[in-house]
Design a protein around this motif. Structure first.
Motif, PDB file in Angstrom:
ATOM      1  N   THR A  71      41.046  35.798  45.711  1.00 37.54           N
ATOM      2  CA  THR A  71      42.007  35.419  46.746  1.00 37.54           C
ATOM      3  C   THR A  71      42.886  36.629  47.028  1.00 37.54           C
ATOM      4  O   THR A  71      43.031  37.518  46.191  1.00 37.54           O
ATOM      5  CB  THR A  71      42.894  34.241  46.302  1.00 37.54           C
ATOM      6  N   TYR A  72      43.472  36.666  48.219  1.00 38.18           N
ATOM      7  CA  TYR A  72      44.324  37.798  48.585  1.00 38.18           C
ATOM      8  C   TYR A  72      45.649  37.304  49.141  1.00 38.18           C
ATOM      9  O   TYR A  72      45.784  36.166  49.580  1.00 38.18           O
ATOM     10  CB  TYR A  72      43.620  38.709  49.592  1.00 38.18           C
ATOM     11  N   THR A  85      38.267  36.316  40.676  1.00 35.09           N
ATOM     12  CA  THR A  85      37.997  35.168  39.805  1.00 35.09           C
ATOM     13  C   THR A  85      37.695  35.599  38.371  1.00 35.09           C
ATOM     14  O   THR A  85      37.831  34.788  37.454  1.00 35.09           O
ATOM     15  CB  THR A  85      36.822  34.322  40.348  1.00 35.09           C
ATOM     16  N   ASN A  86      37.333  36.866  38.162  1.00 42.23           N
ATOM     17  CA  ASN A  86      37.058  37.357  36.803  1.00 42.23           C
ATOM     18  C   ASN A  86      38.333  37.798  36.072  1.00 42.23           C
ATOM     19  O   ASN A  86      38.265  38.317  34.968  1.00 42.23           O
ATOM     20  CB  ASN A  86      36.045  38.503  36.836  1.00 42.23           C
TER      21      ASN A  86
END
Length: 114
Positions: A71-72, A85-86
């Motif tokens: 996400t940004y 997500t990592n």
């Protein structure tokens, strides 16, 4: 707002970034138009900014292929911050220099956009 004042405002936003002569951070209206856009890089990679705040970076086949998801958000200094997500995260700054748009990483790496 006159162009000169827009450039002053965007330069103030980019304070602290490793800018070169001629670099001007994207203006606020350009940042607000980011959702739904994608940027292709010369190494074949592509960044996609979703209208819902989703982010995806797809690596070129030469660089292993695959996509990194996240996400940004647009930070107060005009940079684009991505949380992957990592668990990895970073902020980048898009600038114009002449007719070219360039992504600058926090480490000062420069990646021109096609």
């Amino acid at each position: 707002m006159p162009l000169f004042l827009c450039q002053l405002a965007s330069s103030a936003l980019a304070e602290g970034w490793p800018l070169r002569p001629g670099d001007t951070a994207l203006a606020q209206n350009e940042l607000e138009a980011l959702p739904g856009r994608s940027f292709r890089f010369y190494d074949g990679g592509e960044s996609l900014y979703g209208s819902d705040g989703a982010y995806a970076y797809t690596y070129s086949v030469e660089n292993g292929g695959g996509t990194a998801w996240g996400t940004y958000r647009i930070a107060a200094d005009g940079s684009i911050c991505v949380e992957f997500t990592n668990g990895f995260g970073r902020c980048d700054l898009y600038v114009r220099n002449g007719s070219r748009v360039i992504l600058i990483t926090e480490r000062g790496e420069r990646f021109p956009i096609r």
